[in-house]
Scaffold this active site. Structure first.
Site, mmCIF file in Angstrom:
data_model
loop_
_atom_site.group_PDB
_atom_site.id
_atom_site.type_symbol
_atom_site.label_atom_id
_atom_site.label_comp_id
_atom_site.label_asym_id
_atom_site.label_seq_id
_atom_site.Cartn_x
_atom_site.Cartn_y
_atom_site.Cartn_z
ATOM 1 C CE LYS A 141 -3.943 -2.172 2.112
ATOM 2 N NZ LYS A 141 -5.121 -2.231 1.072
ATOM 3 C CD GLU A 191 -6.717 -2.480 -1.505
ATOM 4 O OE1 GLU A 191 -5.457 -2.972 -1.524
ATOM 5 O OE2 GLU A 191 -7.728 -3.061 -1.209
HETATM 6 P P1 ADP Z 1 -8.124 -3.844 1.858
HETATM 7 O O1 ADP Z 1 -6.741 -4.059 1.244
HETATM 8 O O2 ADP Z 1 -8.432 -4.461 3.216
HETATM 9 O O3 ADP Z 1 -9.217 -3.931 0.794
HETATM 10 P P2 ADP Z 1 -8.370 -0.953 1.516
HETATM 11 O O4 ADP Z 1 -7.551 0.054 1.802
HETATM 12 O O5 ADP Z 1 -9.022 -1.074 0.244
HETATM 13 O O6 ADP Z 1 -7.781 -2.160 2.297
HETATM 14 O O7 ADP Z 1 -9.588 -0.541 2.704
HETATM 15 C C1 ADP Z 1 -10.785 -1.124 2.708
HETATM 16 C C2 ADP Z 1 -12.000 -0.447 3.332
HETATM 17 O O8 ADP Z 1 -11.385 0.379 4.536
HETATM 18 C C3 ADP Z 1 -12.370 0.658 2.348
HETATM 19 O O9 ADP Z 1 -13.345 -0.083 1.454
HETATM 20 C C4 ADP Z 1 -13.029 1.688 3.011
HETATM 21 O O10 ADP Z 1 -14.287 1.225 3.476
HETATM 22 C C5 ADP Z 1 -12.084 1.626 4.411
HETATM 23 N N1 ADP Z 1 -11.192 2.977 4.283
HETATM 24 C C6 ADP Z 1 -9.892 2.605 3.734
HETATM 25 N N2 ADP Z 1 -8.828 3.723 3.959
HETATM 26 C C7 ADP Z 1 -9.763 4.654 4.358
HETATM 27 C C8 ADP Z 1 -9.824 6.082 4.491
HETATM 28 N N3 ADP Z 1 -8.467 6.684 4.374
HETATM 29 N N4 ADP Z 1 -10.718 6.609 4.933
HETATM 30 C C9 ADP Z 1 -11.845 6.010 5.062
HETATM 31 N N5 ADP Z 1 -12.216 4.916 5.014
HETATM 32 C C10 ADP Z 1 -11.050 3.986 4.682
HETATM 33 MG MG MG Z 2 -9.663 -3.177 -0.673
#
Ligand code: ADP
Ligand code: MG
Ligand code: ADP
Length: 665
Positions: free
Chosen positions: A116, A288
């Site tokens: 990430k 991501e």
């Molecule tokens: P993963 O790899 O576990 O899918 P993500 O980075 O895609 O991780 O995040 C998963 C979820 O967490 C997102 O769909 C969102 O709902 C929440 N999320 C992640 N980062 C943020 C942020 N900076 N602000 C608000 N919600 C977030």
């Molecule tokens: Mg994700």
């Protein structure tokens, strides 16, 4: 084109890849662990190779075992599905070294996007907007506090190697930042073997909207519109849709362009997804990139008519994309509900067990289209070893309201028994005013169900329609019962026409008038309903027509009437004669006797066979005996685990309602 491919995955995604390969005339090889010996994907594939014990770490995650299966079968390419080895650079490299095509992006793209922090840096360089925050590693809890203050609370503390919603904490204060840092670090170390942590701004009122991209090995890259995935629990998606109700054409074009720019920066080929978090003002920030086929890809396929797996296979075989950006369709609306073996009333805890009943709906009404991706079958098991997903149920329709309607109907018709599942919860969301209005954020479940989900409450109009249906069903049942007990030729005369139906806290006096085409149910307050159906006692799914509208109910007979399940509600329906009802008002509410130690005969019938013997230990859902009534065989099953202490009925015996067939210790 390849002649044979191996699918390095299991469950619904393995089945889904096999389907497309078959359509393309490509032979398929499945791999399976001990637990999956009889799995659906093994059944579907042309060949299957056993790769090890049930735990994924000893089978599906062993790249060397997969390579061995490739060599044994002569497969020319491998589709990794999602999860498992799909985003494992070393696996992709090992395949390349063995001269086998990886149906996915290049090892370099996987590597760049797998982390990430690294992918966020790369995105910023490619001109993609990223979540404001600190672009480096956080050394300790004190630095976490300092950085969080600089960014400004609330912040999101994340594991660089994170995935599947793990290793992530929101912090609103210094103490939460301190604790969050430590718990994210611990979770990351145990889940990913990599405890690097970073911090970014927590976007408030966030929506999760992602862009599907598709590239080939000749430098062509397109995006296939967006998916809205804001309905999440524990940062994991449950309901997705395409397009997003929050999107406008210019935001879509801007997000699409950034997603393509990022993909181009790593010369991306194959299908991939760029995830964004979008705030209330439609500012969007890169989260991501998932360098694989996504769980929720079917909704994109439904609105574009493009088979993403076919595209992935063609690209891996070196073909060029035949579609240009301006040719990508966006047609109608699609919704996906993930059916999970989990208990929504107990904080979505996964449940495991045997699917004693698994009957997906067959088709949608009108113009709507139904798609159900699954890896299970009736009688199969949801084991503790893998993801507890049962199926991905999708509906498509010309617009969002119709797609939601089709989903409500499909969920009402979807029969899953034997294990806990989330169908009632999914139904409740489909009826939720905020969801219907498209006003959702990733906090939807936490905000709307703060004390968890404890069943939907139905409005009065729906309860009354159910009451009318119950009256009509009860009449059919009474006639059947009269016939079976062999009283009279003119049985209809012996069946009453006045009852009191009690459900959802209401007692409704009804009079029923039947004719050839159905029944007219008159309520004591003058309201009338017309009910028609070809339901017969013993059928667990009642498809009724009430006042010209379809009403689908999951129904079970109980000693007092019925258990009816509809639209996320689970109702006890009592049917009594007016006299009994009047008397019952004067009776002290007595607690029903505990009959769970007995298997009672639910209908008058004949014992056809016994499946257990005295002393046997039986599991929940296990068949105990078969009773025939009205030429229908009904398998009676254990309600819970127990030991058979005594069997009172023998094969050939004819029984009355509530006769004790067997007793449990
Ligand atoms: P993963 O790899 O576990 O899918 P993500 O980075 O895609 O991780 O995040 C998963 C979820 O967490 C997102 O769909 C969102 O709902 C929440 N999320 C992640 N980062 C943020 C942020 N900076 N602000 C608000 N919600 C977030
Ligand atoms: Mg994700
Ligand atoms: P999607 O965005 O497609 O829902 P998720 O991030 O929720 O993707 O993960 C999809 C699948 O991959 C899930 O089955 C999840 O358990 C699995 N998965 C995701 N990341 C990892 C990981 N780092 N290790 C193991 N499995 C993972």
């Amino acid at each position: 084109m390849f002649k044979k491919i191996l699918i390095a995955n299991r469950g619904e995604i393995a089945c889904r890849v096999i389907e497309t390969a078959r359509r393309m005339g490509i032979a398929t090889v499945a791999v399976y662990s001990d637990a999956d010996r009889n799995a659906r994907h093994v059944e579907m594939a042309d060949e299957a190779v056993h790769i090890g014990p049930s735990p994924a770490a000893e089978s599906y995650l062993l790249s060397e075992r997969i390579l061995q299966a490739v060599r044994e079968t002569g497969a020319e390419a491998v589709h990794p599905g999602y999860g498992f080895l799909s985003e494992n650079r070393l696996f992709a490299e090992a395949l390349a070294a063995a001269g086998v095509a990886f149906i996915g992006p290049s090892p370099r793209a996987i590597e760049c996007m797998g982390d990430k922090i690294a992918s966020k840096e790369l995105a910023a360089k490619a001109g993609v907007s990223t979540v404001p925050g600190h672009m480096g590693l956080i050394a300790d809890a004190e630095q976490a506090v300092q950085i969080s203050r600089e960014i400004g609370y609330p912040v999101m503390i994340k594991a660089s190697a994170g995935g599947g919603g793990k290793g992530m904490r929101i912090a609103w204060s210094d103490s939460e930042a301190r604790e969050g840092f430590q718990s994210s670090k611990n979770e990351a170390a145990s889940s990913f073997g990599d405890d690097r942590i970073f911090i970014e701004k927590f976007i408030t009122q966030p929506r999760h909207i992602e862009i599907q991209v598709l590239g080939d090995s000749h430098g062509n890259l397109i995006y296939l519109n967006e998916r809205e995935c804001s309905i999440q629990r524990r940062n994991q998606k449950v309901i997705e849709e395409a397009p997003s109700p929050f999107m406008d054409a210019s935001t879509r074009a801007a997000m699409g362009a950034q997603a393509v720019a990022l993909a181009a920066a790593v010369e991306y080929q194959s299908a991939g997804t760029v995830e964004f978090i979008v705030d209330a003002a439609r500012n969007f920030y890169f989260l991501e990139m998932n360098t694989r086929l996504q769980v929720e890809h079917p909704v994109t396929e439904l609105i574009t008519g493009i088979d993403l797996v076919e595209q992935m296979i063609r690209v891996a075989a070196g073909e060029r994309l035949t579609l240009a950006q301006q040719d990508v369709p966006l047609n109608g609306w699609a919704i996906e509900s993930r059916l999970y073996a989990e208990d929504p009333t107990r904080n979505f805890l996964p449940s495991t067990g045997r699917l004693t009943r698994y009957r997906p709906p067959e088709r949608a009404l009108g113009e709507a289209v139904l798609r159900n991706d699954t890896g299970v079958f009736e009688g199969g098991e949801i084991s503790m070893f893998y993801d507890p997903m049962i199926a991905k149920l999708c509906t498509w329709a010309p617009d969002r309201a119709l797609a939601i309607r089709a989903m409500r109907d499909a969920l009402d018709e979807f029969e899953v028994e034997g294990i806990g599942h989330n169908i009632p919860f999914l139904s409740a969301v489909m009826d939720h005013p905020k969801f219907v209005a498209g006003e959702v954020t990733t906090a939807f479940i936490d905000e709307e169900y703060p004390n968890g989900f404890c069943g939907a409450t139905l409005d009065t109009a729906t309860l009354r329609r159910l009451a009318a249906a119950a009256a009509a069903m009860y009449r059919v049942q009474e006639i059947r019962d009269a016939r079976i007990s062999g009283r009279m030729d003119n049985h209809e005369r012996e069946v009453g026409s006045d009852w009191v139906i009690s459900l959802g806290g209401q007692d409704i006096g009804v009079t029923i008038d039947a004719d050839r085409a159905g029944a007219t149910v008159r309520f004591e307050d003058g309201e009338t309903h017309r009910v028609a159906s070809d339901w017969v006692p013993g059928v667990s799914l009642a498809v009724m027509d009430v006042d010209g509208q379809r009403l689908v109910i999951k129904v079970e007979r109980t000693p007092y009437g019925y258990r009816m399940r509809h639209r996320g509600a689970d109702l006890k329906v009592r049917v009594q004669t007016p006299r009994k009802f009047a008397l019952s008002k004067w009776m002290i509410e007595k607690t029903p006797p505990d009959t769970s130690k007995y298997l009672l005969c639910p209908m008058p019938g004949l014992v056809v066979s016994l499946a257990v013997a005295e002393g046997d230990t039986v599991e929940e859902g296990q068949a105990l005996c078969t009773v025939e009534a009205m030429k229908m065989e009904n398998v009676l099953r254990a309600e819970k685990r127990g030991v058979v202490a005594r069997i009172n009925a023998e094969v050939g015996a004819s029984l009355a309602v509530d006769d004790v067939i067997m007793e449990f210790a």
